[in-house]
Design a protein around this motif. Structure first.
Motif, PDB file in Angstrom:
ATOM      1  N   ALA A 151      50.734  43.401  47.260  1.00  0.00           N
ATOM      2  CA  ALA A 151      49.498  44.114  46.937  1.00  0.00           C
ATOM      3  C   ALA A 151      49.515  45.528  47.491  1.00  0.00           C
ATOM      4  N   LEU A 152      50.073  45.701  48.689  1.00  0.00           N
ATOM      5  CA  LEU A 152      50.143  47.031  49.302  1.00  0.00           C
ATOM      6  C   LEU A 152      51.045  47.957  48.503  1.00  0.00           C
ATOM      7  N   VAL A 153      52.175  47.435  48.047  1.00  0.00           N
ATOM      8  CA  VAL A 153      53.088  48.252  47.229  1.00  0.00           C
ATOM      9  C   VAL A 153      52.398  48.649  45.924  1.00  0.00           C
ATOM     10  N   CYS A 154      51.718  47.690  45.290  1.00  0.00           N
ATOM     11  CA  CYS A 154      51.007  47.970  44.041  1.00  0.00           C
ATOM     12  C   CYS A 154      49.903  49.018  44.258  1.00  0.00           C
ATOM     13  N   PHE A 155      49.239  48.960  45.426  1.00  0.00           N
ATOM     14  CA  PHE A 155      48.155  49.898  45.712  1.00  0.00           C
ATOM     15  C   PHE A 155      48.668  51.337  45.748  1.00  0.00           C
ATOM     16  N   PHE A 156      49.857  51.542  46.333  1.00  0.00           N
ATOM     17  CA  PHE A 156      50.405  52.895  46.425  1.00  0.00           C
ATOM     18  C   PHE A 156      51.014  53.358  45.103  1.00  0.00           C
ATOM     19  N   ILE A 157      51.487  52.401  44.276  1.00  0.00           N
ATOM     20  CA  ILE A 157      52.056  52.783  42.978  1.00  0.00           C
ATOM     21  C   ILE A 157      50.949  53.052  41.969  1.00  0.00           C
ATOM     22  N   LYS A 158      50.064  52.080  41.788  1.00  0.00           N
ATOM     23  CA  LYS A 158      48.939  52.219  40.866  1.00  0.00           C
ATOM     24  C   LYS A 158      47.842  51.264  41.343  1.00  0.00           C
ATOM     25  N   PRO A 159      46.779  51.789  41.976  1.00  0.00           N
ATOM     26  CA  PRO A 159      45.762  50.950  42.632  1.00  0.00           C
ATOM     27  C   PRO A 159      45.146  49.877  41.739  1.00  0.00           C
ATOM     28  N   ARG A 160      44.987  50.163  40.447  1.00  0.00           N
ATOM     29  CA  ARG A 160      44.330  49.169  39.605  1.00  0.00           C
ATOM     30  C   ARG A 160      45.184  47.923  39.377  1.00  0.00           C
ATOM     31  N   PHE A 161      46.488  48.003  39.689  1.00  0.00           N
ATOM     32  CA  PHE A 161      47.359  46.835  39.551  1.00  0.00           C
ATOM     33  C   PHE A 161      47.094  45.792  40.634  1.00  0.00           C
ATOM     34  N   VAL A 162      46.392  46.191  41.707  1.00  0.00           N
ATOM     35  CA  VAL A 162      46.135  45.258  42.800  1.00  0.00           C
ATOM     36  C   VAL A 162      45.356  44.048  42.304  1.00  0.00           C
ATOM     37  N   ILE A 163      44.454  44.265  41.345  1.00  0.00           N
ATOM     38  CA  ILE A 163      43.636  43.169  40.828  1.00  0.00           C
ATOM     39  C   ILE A 163      44.501  42.060  40.214  1.00  0.00           C
ATOM     40  N   PHE A 164      45.645  42.455  39.614  1.00  0.00           N
ATOM     41  CA  PHE A 164      46.534  41.467  38.995  1.00  0.00           C
ATOM     42  C   PHE A 164      47.280  40.631  40.041  1.00  0.00           C
ATOM     43  N   THR A 165      47.410  41.162  41.274  1.00  0.00           N
ATOM     44  CA  THR A 165      48.094  40.393  42.316  1.00  0.00           C
ATOM     45  C   THR A 165      47.270  39.200  42.783  1.00  0.00           C
ATOM     46  N   LEU A 166      45.983  39.173  42.420  1.00  0.00           N
ATOM     47  CA  LEU A 166      45.155  38.015  42.775  1.00  0.00           C
ATOM     48  C   LEU A 166      45.652  36.745  42.085  1.00  0.00           C
ATOM     49  N   VAL A 167      46.242  36.918  40.895  1.00  0.00           N
ATOM     50  CA  VAL A 167      46.849  35.772  40.211  1.00  0.00           C
ATOM     51  C   VAL A 167      48.013  35.238  41.041  1.00  0.00           C
ATOM     52  N   LEU A 168      48.824  36.158  41.585  1.00  0.00           N
ATOM     53  CA  LEU A 168      49.932  35.759  42.454  1.00  0.00           C
ATOM     54  C   LEU A 168      49.409  35.040  43.699  1.00  0.00           C
ATOM     55  N   LEU A 169      48.310  35.560  44.283  1.00  0.00           N
ATOM     56  CA  LEU A 169      47.730  34.932  45.463  1.00  0.00           C
ATOM     57  C   LEU A 169      47.272  33.508  45.163  1.00  0.00           C
ATOM     58  N   LEU A 170      46.612  33.324  44.018  1.00  0.00           N
ATOM     59  CA  LEU A 170      46.160  31.987  43.632  1.00  0.00           C
ATOM     60  C   LEU A 170      47.343  31.040  43.473  1.00  0.00           C
ATOM     61  N   PHE A 171      48.404  31.536  42.832  1.00  0.00           N
ATOM     62  CA  PHE A 171      49.614  30.732  42.634  1.00  0.00           C
ATOM     63  C   PHE A 171      50.201  30.309  43.983  1.00  0.00           C
ATOM     64  N   LEU A 172      50.298  31.240  44.927  1.00  0.00           N
ATOM     65  CA  LEU A 172      50.882  30.945  46.236  1.00  0.00           C
ATOM     66  C   LEU A 172      50.020  29.972  47.035  1.00  0.00           C
ATOM     67  N   LEU A 173      48.697  30.109  46.927  1.00  0.00           N
ATOM     68  CA  LEU A 173      47.804  29.198  47.643  1.00  0.00           C
ATOM     69  C   LEU A 173      47.911  27.775  47.095  1.00  0.00           C
ATOM     70  N   ILE A 174      48.022  27.659  45.764  1.00  0.00           N
ATOM     71  CA  ILE A 174      48.206  26.329  45.160  1.00  0.00           C
ATOM     72  C   ILE A 174      49.540  25.727  45.604  1.00  0.00           C
ATOM     73  N   MET A 175      50.577  26.552  45.659  1.00  0.00           N
ATOM     74  CA  MET A 175      51.887  26.076  46.119  1.00  0.00           C
ATOM     75  C   MET A 175      51.792  25.576  47.558  1.00  0.00           C
ATOM     76  N   GLY A 176      51.121  26.340  48.425  1.00  0.00           N
ATOM     77  CA  GLY A 176      50.959  25.923  49.814  1.00  0.00           C
ATOM     78  C   GLY A 176      50.187  24.622  49.932  1.00  0.00           C
ATOM     79  N   TYR A 177      49.164  24.459  49.094  1.00  0.00           N
ATOM     80  CA  TYR A 177      48.373  23.226  49.123  1.00  0.00           C
ATOM     81  C   TYR A 177      49.238  22.015  48.766  1.00  0.00           C
ATOM     82  N   PHE A 178      50.058  22.150  47.706  1.00  0.00           N
ATOM     83  CA  PHE A 178      50.913  21.029  47.305  1.00  0.00           C
ATOM     84  C   PHE A 178      51.967  20.735  48.371  1.00  0.00           C
ATOM     85  N   GLU A 179      52.502  21.765  49.029  1.00  0.00           N
ATOM     86  CA  GLU A 179      53.468  21.538  50.100  1.00  0.00           C
ATOM     87  C   GLU A 179      52.827  20.765  51.248  1.00  0.00           C
TER      88      GLU A 179
END
Length: 465
Positions: A358-386
């Motif tokens: 998200a930090l890298v996306c913020f410095f490249i193009k700030p509006r892309f940060v919103i799309f990283t929330l999908v990645l966050l949701l994916f990672l949280l679901i993965m952690g839950y299943f683990e």
């Protein structure tokens, strides 16, 4: 002296096909020599070199033979460096009989014999024989009598085509379909594009001219079409690979056969099976299906080969197969799961990774940060299943391990199959009384490690003392 037997003559042509690069090298060398010593001498040298290669392959075939004794099989190979080996029948772990398309035409088969020697990777003995002789040799090595064929029908399990279709949909085989699409696309770009001119830039330009809603609609249809094709390809792949799948037992031995194009027949000594792995993709976890694999030296050591015991089964069928054929792997001990206080440890690395992206996306193009929330949701679901899938247990003869998130694996292993068990922890884990448990197995895959994380550090008990 016992009777010597050699590979079928078809083996020479298989080996010759592997030497195409050497023949190409000879042709290139002849082309270079033409300008220097003339075409006649160059061709003569090329013919001599090709004849030398063919003669050497014939000598390799001639010097490669085996002989079957009363309680052992003897094998010798090599022209200049001769290798001799004598293997007692009781050391044989797995026997694999396979038939490729060309072998089926000539009614021959390849038999692969593996022992429990973990220092020798891959198959130890491999012969191409008449199919009937390969089956006779298997029966001799396994000391299998003709009466066994009647017993096998009583304890057999067969996978139906409908079950294979479901397996292709809920397993990771869909990724195989996507892989086939990528291979087809590469093939088109390299070989067919000049004959079938398709300018994709015209479609891209047309897509840019449309408004955002029509563009999303078009892209969605395209994605759905690609997904449909990949699913279709995965179904074909699974049906061809596991066609007529059957597993059966005669008490001391277990047999597996399957395949439409490439037929496979495996035979195991039941006592030498070291463990069972019950696997589930994310969809299989949601719908309650399982894939069963076994831990046996020599099975699953070839490229893209799984040590499959049963491709897809329900919970009740899984228990029925274990009870009916491998009751020694019926685990009845207690299992320990992570404490609720350890759940953070399954998530924090994933959150840190997301924050970095998200930090890298913020410095490249700030509006892309919103799309990283999908990645966050994916990672949280993965952690839950683990967190949910992690478990560990030990009883008198077996070890139970459950691990991974989206691709859950439950391993039930014989205590004798464990080479070592290691406890490891970080400073913060130690402060809370947690650790990771790692097990190294005696396996044909050197250093095969199974690991469960973030469990209490006092659950081993007296098992390894």
């Amino acid at each position: 002296m016992y009777k010597k037997e050699r590979n079928h003559i078809l083996k020479i042509f298989y080996d010759m096909a592997k030497l195409i690069k050497e023949f190409i090298g000879i042709i290139v060398a002849v082309g270079v020599l033409v300008n220097k010593i003339g075409i006649v001498r160059s061709v003569l040298i090329g013919v001599v070199l090709a004849a030398a290669v063919i003669l050497y392959e014939f000598l390799l075939w001639r010097k490669n033979f085996f002989a079957v004794g009363e309680n052992f099989i003897y094998h010798q190979e090599g022209v200049f460096n001769v290798k001799k080996v004598e293997i007692p029948f009781e050391r044989i772990d797995t026997i694999d009989i396979s038939q490729r398309l060309a072998e089926r035409i000539f009614k021959v088969a390849t038999i692969k014999i593996d022992t429990g020697d973990t220092s020798n990777r891959g198959s130890e003995l491999k012969f191409t024989l008449k199919k009937t002789r390969a089956e006779q040799l298997r029966d001799i090595l396994l000391k299998r009598s003709a009466v066994d064929s009647k017993v096998q029908e009583e304890r057999s399990y067969t996978v139906k085509p409908r079950e294979l279709i479901i397996y292709s949909l809920v397993s990771n085989s869909v990724l195989k379909g996507l892989g086939m699409l990528l291979v087809a696309q590469q093939f088109f770009d390299q070989y067919l594009k000049n004959f079938i001119p398709v300018d994709t830039s015209l479609y891209v330009d047309e897509l840019r001219k449309e408004d955002i809603y029509h563009a999303i609609y078009t892209v969605s249809l395209l994605v759905l079409a690609l997904l449909f094709i990949s699913v279709f390809l995965s179904i074909i792949y699974v049906l061809l690979k596991y066609y007529d799948f059957k597993v059966w037992s005669d008490g001391d031995k277990i047999y597996i056969k399957y395949g439409a194009v490439n037929k496979k027949n495996y035979s195991f000594d039941r006592e030498k099976i070291k463990g069972i792995h019950v696997k589930q993709s994310i969809l299989m976890q949601l719908f309650g299906f399982f894939t069963m694999e076994i831990e046996s030296i020599g099975y699953g050591d070839e490229k893209e080969e799984k040590a499959i015991l049963y491709p897809m089964c329900t919970h009740s069928l899984k228990d029925q197969i274990i009870e009916g054929m491998l009751c020694e792997f019926k685990y009845s001990g207690n299992t320990v799961k992570p404490y609720n206080s350890a759940d953070f440890r399954f998530f924090y690395k994933k959150v840190i990774f997301w924050a970095a992206v998200a930090l890298v996306c913020f410095f490249i193009k700030p509006r892309f940060v919103i799309f990283t929330l999908v990645l966050l949701l994916f990672l949280l679901i993965m952690g839950y299943f683990e967190f949910r899938n992690t478990a560990f247990g030990i009883d008198r003869n077996l070890i139970y391990m459950s691990y991974h998130g989206f691709n859950k694996t439950q391993s039930i292993l014989k205590m004798t199959a464990v080479q070592s068990l290691t406890l490891s922890y970080s400073y913060f884990q130690h402060k809370k009384g947690f650790c990771d448990y790692s097990i190294i197995l005696y396996s044909s895959n050197a250093g095969k490690v199974l690991k469960v994380k973030n469990l209490k550090d006092d659950i081993i008990g007296e098992a390894f003392k």
